[in-house]
Design a protein around this motif. Structure first.
Motif, short mmCIF file in Angstrom:
data_model
loop_
_atom_site.label_atom_id
_atom_site.label_comp_id
_atom_site.label_asym_id
_atom_site.label_seq_id
_atom_site.Cartn_x
_atom_site.Cartn_y
_atom_site.Cartn_z
N ALA A 174 0.83 -1.21 0.00
CA ALA A 174 0.00 0.00 0.00
C ALA A 174 0.86 1.26 0.00
N LEU A 175 1.93 1.26 0.76
CA LEU A 175 2.80 2.43 0.81
C LEU A 175 3.50 2.65 -0.54
N LEU A 176 3.94 1.57 -1.17
CA LEU A 176 4.58 1.69 -2.48
C LEU A 176 3.60 2.22 -3.53
N VAL A 177 2.38 1.69 -3.52
CA VAL A 177 1.37 2.14 -4.48
C VAL A 177 1.02 3.61 -4.24
N LEU A 178 0.90 3.99 -2.98
CA LEU A 178 0.57 5.38 -2.64
C LEU A 178 1.64 6.34 -3.16
#
Length: 244
Positions: free
Chosen positions: A121-125
């Motif tokens: 999720a952090l990478l996608v964000l």
């Protein structure tokens, strides 16, 4: 550290049947992105979605499919990682493996899933927020490098130490600070093994067939061994095993 590869291979070989059984989850996890409604590509035996297509053509239905496929992929990855870590943990204890596996899988898988989901999720964000700057790839890479010390050994800690997610993240950071050499060894081993496995099918069968051949080989041989190596390295933090 000198014999950690040998120890890992011994554990892998001794528990080969169980490891191969649980590695089916790796195959499923790596194949799930193929069903996403966007072009995919193969790299080092894994299937990835081309993110450029997502930004240009994404709609609500496609978004739901991508999110669902990602969640299921992470779930199967979590299950496989946990199962193999439980096997390694068993090899250093006197517990019966069947009971250990059955008792630990559900609880540990849920916690490891949270770790993988957080990382993803952090990478996608970051990728979304920086896409229009033209530096999305670099920003995502830097974010991954920053997160790795916190999350790399967290799944292993969840199983080996029987800890909750946040404490496991702290254990991961501590292990990286005190035993960074094991992480470097893991990176080197993964680069060599994945590169060799990716190259051999290309030479023998051509690029299209090799895409799926290397994925299957990685799922049943390379990735399980790397999880064993990661787990055996983490166990070295216990002094009683530091010279074994």
């Amino acid at each position: 550290m000198a014999n950690i590869i040998e120890v890992s291979f011994s554990t892998y070989k001794k528990n080969l049947k169980l490891i191969l059984l649980f590695s089916i989850a790796f195959v499923i996890a790596l194949l799930i992105p193929v069903f996403a409604p966007f072009p995919t590509y193969n790299d080092l035996g894994s299937i990835f979605i081309r993110t450029g297509s997502i930004y240009l053509n994404l709609n609500f239905i496609d978004a739901i499919i991508i999110v669902a496929s990602t969640m299921f992929s992470l779930l199967f990855l979590s299950f496989a990682i946990v199962a193999i870590n439980v096997i390694v943990k068993h090899s250093h204890t006197a517990t019966r493996i069947r009971k250990e596996v059955i008792d630990g899988l559900e609880k540990y898988t849920a916690n490891v899933f949270v770790v993988l989901l957080l990382f993803t999720a952090l990478l996608v964000l970051v990728s979304f927020l920086t896409y229009y700057t033209g530096y999305s790839g670099i920003a995502t890479l830097i974010t991954a490098i920053v997160l790795i010390p916190f999350l790399f050994y967290a799944p292993t800690s969840i199983v080996i130490d029987d800890t909750r997610t946040m404490r496991a993240i702290g254990h991961s950071l501590g292990f990286m600070k005190n035993h960074f050499k094991y992480f470097l060894l893991w990176v080197l081993a993964s680069f060599v093994l994945l590169s060799v496995v990716d190259l051999i099918p290309i030479i023998g069968s051509g690029s299209y067939v090799s895409m799926y051949a290397s994925l299957v080989i990685d799922s049943f041989i390379v990735l399980p061994f790397l999880i064993v190596l990661q787990s055996e390295s983490y166990i070295r933090r216990f002094k009683i095993l530091s010279h074994t």
